[in-house]
Structures are given as C-alpha cells and as structure tokens.
Design a protein around this motif. Structure first.
Motif, PDB file in Angstrom:
ATOM      1  N   ASP A 104      -4.993   4.210  -1.584  1.00 13.34           N
ATOM      2  CA  ASP A 104      -5.462   2.824  -1.714  1.00 13.34           C
ATOM      3  C   ASP A 104      -5.839   2.511  -3.159  1.00 13.34           C
ATOM      4  OD1 ASP A 104      -5.105   2.564   0.994  1.00 13.34           O
ATOM      5  OD2 ASP A 104      -7.249   2.621   1.484  1.00 13.34           O
ATOM      6  N   ASP A 127      -6.980   9.045   2.078  1.00 12.96           N
ATOM      7  CA  ASP A 127      -6.465   7.668   2.106  1.00 12.96           C
ATOM      8  C   ASP A 127      -7.009   6.837   0.949  1.00 12.96           C
ATOM      9  OD1 ASP A 127      -4.703   7.764   4.207  1.00 12.96           O
ATOM     10  OD2 ASP A 127      -6.108   6.958   5.686  1.00 12.96           O
ATOM     11  N   PRO A 130       0.823  -1.211   0.000  1.00 16.34           N
ATOM     12  CA  PRO A 130       0.000   0.000   0.000  1.00 16.34           C
ATOM     13  C   PRO A 130       0.857   1.262   0.000  1.00 16.34           C
ATOM     14  CG  PRO A 130      -0.167  -1.152   2.097  1.00 16.34           C
ATOM     15  CD  PRO A 130       0.650  -2.007   1.200  1.00 16.34           C
ATOM     16  N   TYR A 168       0.170  -4.513   5.773  1.00 18.18           N
ATOM     17  CA  TYR A 168       1.352  -3.685   5.990  1.00 18.18           C
ATOM     18  C   TYR A 168       1.053  -2.189   5.913  1.00 18.18           C
ATOM     19  CZ  TYR A 168       3.713  -8.101   5.510  1.00 18.18           C
ATOM     20  OH  TYR A 168       4.116  -9.391   5.691  1.00 18.18           O
ATOM     21  N   LYS A 169      -0.207  -1.833   5.739  1.00 17.13           N
ATOM     22  CA  LYS A 169      -0.573  -0.421   5.679  1.00 17.13           C
ATOM     23  C   LYS A 169      -0.256   0.232   7.022  1.00 17.13           C
ATOM     24  CE  LYS A 169      -4.254   2.674   4.512  1.00 17.13           C
ATOM     25  NZ  LYS A 169      -4.928   2.961   3.283  1.00 17.13           N
ATOM     26  N   HIS A 170       0.332   1.415   6.969  1.00 17.62           N
ATOM     27  CA  HIS A 170       0.731   2.200   8.148  1.00 17.62           C
ATOM     28  C   HIS A 170       1.855   1.533   8.942  1.00 17.62           C
ATOM     29  CE1 HIS A 170      -2.566   4.842   7.284  1.00 17.62           C
ATOM     30  NE2 HIS A 170      -3.450   3.881   7.449  1.00 17.62           N
ATOM     31  N   ARG A 176      -4.563  -8.395  -2.512  1.00 18.11           N
ATOM     32  CA  ARG A 176      -4.640  -7.137  -1.769  1.00 18.11           C
ATOM     33  C   ARG A 176      -4.781  -7.395  -0.271  1.00 18.11           C
ATOM     34  NH1 ARG A 176      -8.246  -4.018   0.792  1.00 18.11           N
ATOM     35  NH2 ARG A 176      -8.218  -1.767   0.503  1.00 18.11           N
ATOM     36  N   ASP A 178       1.575   5.220   0.925  1.00 25.15           N
ATOM     37  CA  ASP A 178       1.279   6.119   2.034  1.00 25.15           C
ATOM     38  C   ASP A 178       0.559   7.358   1.525  1.00 25.15           C
ATOM     39  OD1 ASP A 178       2.342   4.716   4.170  1.00 25.15           O
ATOM     40  OD2 ASP A 178       4.339   5.593   3.931  1.00 25.15           O
ATOM     41  N   SER A 234      -2.816   1.614  -5.331  1.00 28.33           N
ATOM     42  CA  SER A 234      -2.380   0.223  -5.101  1.00 28.33           C
ATOM     43  C   SER A 234      -3.330  -0.766  -5.754  1.00 28.33           C
ATOM     44  CB  SER A 234      -2.295  -0.070  -3.601  1.00 28.33           C
ATOM     45  OG  SER A 234      -1.355   0.755  -2.982  1.00 28.33           O
ATOM     46  N   PHE A 265      -2.185  -5.548   2.272  1.00 25.86           N
ATOM     47  CA  PHE A 265      -2.673  -4.365   2.994  1.00 25.86           C
ATOM     48  C   PHE A 265      -2.546  -4.511   4.508  1.00 25.86           C
ATOM     49  CE2 PHE A 265      -3.571  -2.463  -0.831  1.00 25.86           C
ATOM     50  CZ  PHE A 265      -4.198  -1.228  -0.687  1.00 25.86           C
TER      51      PHE A 265
END
Length: 89
Positions: free
Chosen positions: A31, A27, A16, A58-60, A52, A18, A34, A56
C-alpha cells in the motif's frame, strides 16, 4: 473560440500493488508503494491523478489490461495532434 474550449489534462490512476510475500502483515508495504507513487505524481501540475480512494476499490481484484498495441518489431505510434504531452529540456 479557443478561450471557451475545455482544457484537458493527462490523467493517470495508480492501482494498488499486490503483496506477493505471502505474509499478510506486509500489506502495508505494498500500500505504501502505491501511496508514494500517487503522492509523487500529484506534484506534477499538468497531470491529473485519480484519488487513492477511487483506485483502492480494486485491491485484491484481478486486473484485466486491454491488449497492448506495442510490439518490439514496430516503433510506437506518435501521439495524435493535440494530445502531445509537454516536455522539458
């Protein structure tokens, strides 16, 4: 026997992006980038694209990339035998 050898495919995971705008309402835009990349890459039949839902998580989270072997002073190494991706003319 070559018929019994497992088939391997190149694979890729799109992590994802940033949202660097500072506006949390944006946001969805990060998204969307990606998701569009995942959708586009999944149309390549010989390429396995990680789902996905798997990436995802791993987001943030900060990502740590392994050190690169690439250097502007050295040309890239050729692919190892049996690992070469198909090319189209």
């Amino acid at each position: 026997d070559a018929r019994r050898a497992p088939r391997t495919r190149a694979s890729i995971a799109v992590l994802p992006f940033d949202n660097m705008s500072g506006d949390p309402d944006q946001d969805y835009f990060a998204d969307g980038i990606s998701e569009d990349l995942i959708t586009g890459l999944s149309r390549i039949r010989w390429l396995f694209v990680i789902a996905r839902n798997s990436t995802f998580v791993y987001k943030h989270r900060p990502a740590k990339a392994p050190p690169s072997r690439w250097s502007p002073s050295k040309p890239p190494l050729p692919p190892r035998a049996g690992k070469q991706l198909p090319t189209h003319s």
